[in-house]
Design a protein around this motif. Structure first.
Motif, PDB file in Angstrom:
ATOM      1  N   LEU A  28      29.279 -25.942  25.465  1.00 38.69           N
ATOM      2  CA  LEU A  28      29.449 -27.004  24.477  1.00 38.69           C
ATOM      3  C   LEU A  28      30.750 -27.761  24.731  1.00 38.69           C
ATOM      4  CD1 LEU A  28      28.672 -28.512  21.896  1.00 38.69           C
ATOM      5  CD2 LEU A  28      29.737 -26.643  20.599  1.00 38.69           C
ATOM      6  N   ALA A  29      31.824 -27.034  24.962  1.00 39.08           N
ATOM      7  CA  ALA A  29      33.114 -27.682  25.238  1.00 39.08           C
ATOM      8  C   ALA A  29      33.040 -28.542  26.496  1.00 39.08           C
ATOM      9  CB  ALA A  29      34.212 -26.630  25.365  1.00 39.08           C
ATOM     10  N   ASP A  30      32.376 -28.065  27.525  1.00 31.89           N
ATOM     11  CA  ASP A  30      32.227 -28.849  28.763  1.00 31.89           C
ATOM     12  C   ASP A  30      31.454 -30.135  28.512  1.00 31.89           C
ATOM     13  OD1 ASP A  30      33.663 -27.027  30.280  1.00 31.89           O
ATOM     14  OD2 ASP A  30      31.869 -26.053  31.098  1.00 31.89           O
ATOM     15  N   ARG A  31      30.377 -30.046  27.736  1.00 37.10           N
ATOM     16  CA  ARG A  31      29.590 -31.253  27.438  1.00 37.10           C
ATOM     17  C   ARG A  31      30.401 -32.257  26.624  1.00 37.10           C
ATOM     18  NH1 ARG A  31      25.523 -27.327  26.446  1.00 37.10           N
ATOM     19  NH2 ARG A  31      25.683 -27.665  24.200  1.00 37.10           N
ATOM     20  N   LEU A  32      31.154 -31.761  25.641  1.00 38.02           N
ATOM     21  CA  LEU A  32      31.993 -32.651  24.829  1.00 38.02           C
ATOM     22  C   LEU A  32      33.087 -33.293  25.664  1.00 38.02           C
ATOM     23  CD1 LEU A  32      32.319 -30.564  21.560  1.00 38.02           C
ATOM     24  CD2 LEU A  32      31.162 -32.768  21.818  1.00 38.02           C
ATOM     25  N   GLU A  33      33.713 -32.524  26.540  1.00 40.63           N
ATOM     26  CA  GLU A  33      34.754 -33.073  27.402  1.00 40.63           C
ATOM     27  C   GLU A  33      34.185 -34.187  28.270  1.00 40.63           C
ATOM     28  OE1 GLU A  33      37.771 -30.540  29.468  1.00 40.63           O
ATOM     29  OE2 GLU A  33      36.792 -31.389  31.243  1.00 40.63           O
ATOM     30  N   THR A  34      33.052 -33.943  28.880  1.00 36.58           N
ATOM     31  CA  THR A  34      32.423 -34.946  29.743  1.00 36.58           C
ATOM     32  C   THR A  34      32.124 -36.219  28.956  1.00 36.58           C
ATOM     33  OG1 THR A  34      31.478 -33.241  31.167  1.00 36.58           O
ATOM     34  CG2 THR A  34      30.439 -35.415  31.242  1.00 36.58           C
ATOM     35  N   LEU A  35      31.571 -36.073  27.782  1.00 36.56           N
ATOM     36  CA  LEU A  35      31.253 -37.227  26.933  1.00 36.56           C
ATOM     37  C   LEU A  35      32.500 -38.045  26.630  1.00 36.56           C
ATOM     38  CD1 LEU A  35      29.287 -38.741  24.944  1.00 36.56           C
ATOM     39  CD2 LEU A  35      30.090 -37.120  23.222  1.00 36.56           C
ATOM     40  N   HIS A  36      33.575 -37.363  26.261  1.00 36.87           N
ATOM     41  CA  HIS A  36      34.776 -38.094  25.865  1.00 36.87           C
ATOM     42  C   HIS A  36      35.559 -38.644  27.046  1.00 36.87           C
ATOM     43  CE1 HIS A  36      34.308 -37.725  21.614  1.00 36.87           C
ATOM     44  NE2 HIS A  36      33.949 -36.460  21.787  1.00 36.87           N
ATOM     45  N   VAL A  37      35.495 -37.995  28.182  1.00 32.58           N
ATOM     46  CA  VAL A  37      36.101 -38.577  29.387  1.00 32.58           C
ATOM     47  C   VAL A  37      35.349 -39.860  29.740  1.00 32.58           C
ATOM     48  CG1 VAL A  37      36.443 -38.277  31.881  1.00 32.58           C
ATOM     49  CG2 VAL A  37      37.055 -36.431  30.295  1.00 32.58           C
ATOM     50  N   GLN A  38      34.038 -39.823  29.685  1.00 27.10           N
ATOM     51  CA  GLN A  38      33.251 -41.017  29.987  1.00 27.10           C
ATOM     52  C   GLN A  38      33.604 -42.150  29.020  1.00 27.10           C
ATOM     53  OE1 GLN A  38      28.993 -40.510  29.727  1.00 27.10           O
ATOM     54  NE2 GLN A  38      28.603 -42.487  30.677  1.00 27.10           N
ATOM     55  N   ARG A  39      33.667 -41.847  27.737  1.00 24.05           N
ATOM     56  CA  ARG A  39      34.019 -42.880  26.747  1.00 24.05           C
ATOM     57  C   ARG A  39      35.400 -43.445  27.008  1.00 24.05           C
ATOM     58  NH1 ARG A  39      31.984 -40.152  21.114  1.00 24.05           N
ATOM     59  NH2 ARG A  39      29.772 -40.500  21.444  1.00 24.05           N
ATOM     60  N   ALA A  40      36.351 -42.572  27.281  1.00 24.55           N
ATOM     61  CA  ALA A  40      37.713 -43.030  27.538  1.00 24.55           C
ATOM     62  C   ALA A  40      37.753 -43.964  28.743  1.00 24.55           C
ATOM     63  CB  ALA A  40      38.638 -41.825  27.753  1.00 24.55           C
ATOM     64  N   ARG A  41      37.075 -43.598  29.805  1.00 22.97           N
ATOM     65  CA  ARG A  41      37.058 -44.441  31.008  1.00 22.97           C
ATOM     66  C   ARG A  41      36.376 -45.776  30.726  1.00 22.97           C
ATOM     67  NH1 ARG A  41      40.258 -44.566  34.678  1.00 22.97           N
ATOM     68  NH2 ARG A  41      38.691 -45.020  36.245  1.00 22.97           N
ATOM     69  N   GLU A  42      35.280 -45.748  29.950  1.00 24.42           N
ATOM     70  CA  GLU A  42      34.585 -46.987  29.591  1.00 24.42           C
ATOM     71  C   GLU A  42      35.481 -47.904  28.761  1.00 24.42           C
ATOM     72  OE1 GLU A  42      31.064 -45.567  27.672  1.00 24.42           O
ATOM     73  OE2 GLU A  42      30.018 -45.205  29.568  1.00 24.42           O
ATOM     74  N   LEU A  43      36.401 -47.315  27.998  1.00 26.91           N
ATOM     75  CA  LEU A  43      37.331 -48.100  27.183  1.00 26.91           C
ATOM     76  C   LEU A  43      38.590 -48.487  27.943  1.00 26.91           C
ATOM     77  CD1 LEU A  43      36.968 -46.183  23.802  1.00 26.91           C
ATOM     78  CD2 LEU A  43      36.153 -48.493  24.339  1.00 26.91           C
ATOM     79  N   GLY A  44      38.627 -48.167  29.232  1.00 26.66           N
ATOM     80  CA  GLY A  44      39.729 -48.600  30.073  1.00 26.66           C
ATOM     81  C   GLY A  44      40.894 -47.633  30.176  1.00 26.66           C
ATOM     82  N   TRP A  45      40.724 -46.417  29.722  1.00 27.96           N
ATOM     83  CA  TRP A  45      41.801 -45.439  29.856  1.00 27.96           C
ATOM     84  C   TRP A  45      42.043 -45.127  31.320  1.00 27.96           C
ATOM     85  CZ3 TRP A  45      42.755 -40.916  26.124  1.00 27.96           C
ATOM     86  CH2 TRP A  45      42.714 -41.358  24.798  1.00 27.96           C
ATOM     87  N   SER A  46      43.300 -44.932  31.667  1.00 33.35           N
ATOM     88  CA  SER A  46      43.645 -44.511  33.024  1.00 33.35           C
ATOM     89  C   SER A  46      43.402 -43.017  33.160  1.00 33.35           C
ATOM     90  CB  SER A  46      45.131 -44.798  33.304  1.00 33.35           C
ATOM     91  OG  SER A  46      45.946 -43.932  32.529  1.00 33.35           O
ATOM     92  N   TRP A  47      43.356 -42.565  34.412  1.00 34.68           N
ATOM     93  CA  TRP A  47      43.220 -41.131  34.641  1.00 34.68           C
ATOM     94  C   TRP A  47      44.420 -40.386  34.068  1.00 34.68           C
ATOM     95  CZ3 TRP A  47      38.687 -39.469  35.166  1.00 34.68           C
ATOM     96  CH2 TRP A  47      37.724 -40.154  35.906  1.00 34.68           C
ATOM     97  N   GLN A  48      45.589 -40.996  34.112  1.00 32.26           N
ATOM     98  CA  GLN A  48      46.783 -40.364  33.559  1.00 32.26           C
ATOM     99  C   GLN A  48      46.657 -40.178  32.046  1.00 32.26           C
ATOM    100  OE1 GLN A  48      49.368 -38.999  35.313  1.00 32.26           O
ATOM    101  NE2 GLN A  48      49.845 -38.146  33.316  1.00 32.26           N
ATOM    102  N   GLN A  49      46.105 -41.167  31.352  1.00 36.15           N
ATOM    103  CA  GLN A  49      45.916 -41.047  29.907  1.00 36.15           C
ATOM    104  C   GLN A  49      44.915 -39.935  29.570  1.00 36.15           C
ATOM    105  OE1 GLN A  49      45.002 -45.311  29.552  1.00 36.15           O
ATOM    106  NE2 GLN A  49      46.333 -45.296  27.740  1.00 36.15           N
ATOM    107  N   VAL A  50      43.830 -39.894  30.313  1.00 40.71           N
ATOM    108  CA  VAL A  50      42.817 -38.855  30.095  1.00 40.71           C
ATOM    109  C   VAL A  50      43.437 -37.485  30.352  1.00 40.71           C
ATOM    110  CG1 VAL A  50      40.614 -37.908  30.875  1.00 40.71           C
ATOM    111  CG2 VAL A  50      40.887 -40.388  30.639  1.00 40.71           C
TER     112      VAL A  50
END
Length: 70
Positions: A28-50
């Motif tokens: 569950l934690a892995d799925r949530l992490e993946t979802l939120h990393v994807q959202r962050a990247r779609e919103l323009g977050w840098s890898w450093q921010q993530v």
């Protein structure tokens, strides 16, 4: 669901039951992490921010997700 898994993992009298609950929580934690990393990247977050939000190195998060959400 996660509350039930937490209860099962913490209160299981049988190791196999507790370990299955731990495995389910990790999935569950892995799925949530993946979802939120994807959202962050779609919103323009840098890898450093993530990485900072996950408390890991930029290299670690990029290695794990770079090809998927680069």
């Amino acid at each position: 669901m996660s509350e039930e898994l937490m209860t099962a993992a913490a209160g299981a009298s049988e190791p196999a039951e507790g370990l299955r609950a731990v495995r389910a929580l990790r999935a569950l934690a892995d799925r949530l992490e993946t979802l939120h990393v994807q959202r962050a990247r779609e919103l323009g977050w840098s890898w450093q921010q993530v990485a900072a939000a996950l408390d890991v190195s930029r290299q670690a998060v990029h290695k794990k997700y770079g090809k998927r959400f680069g």
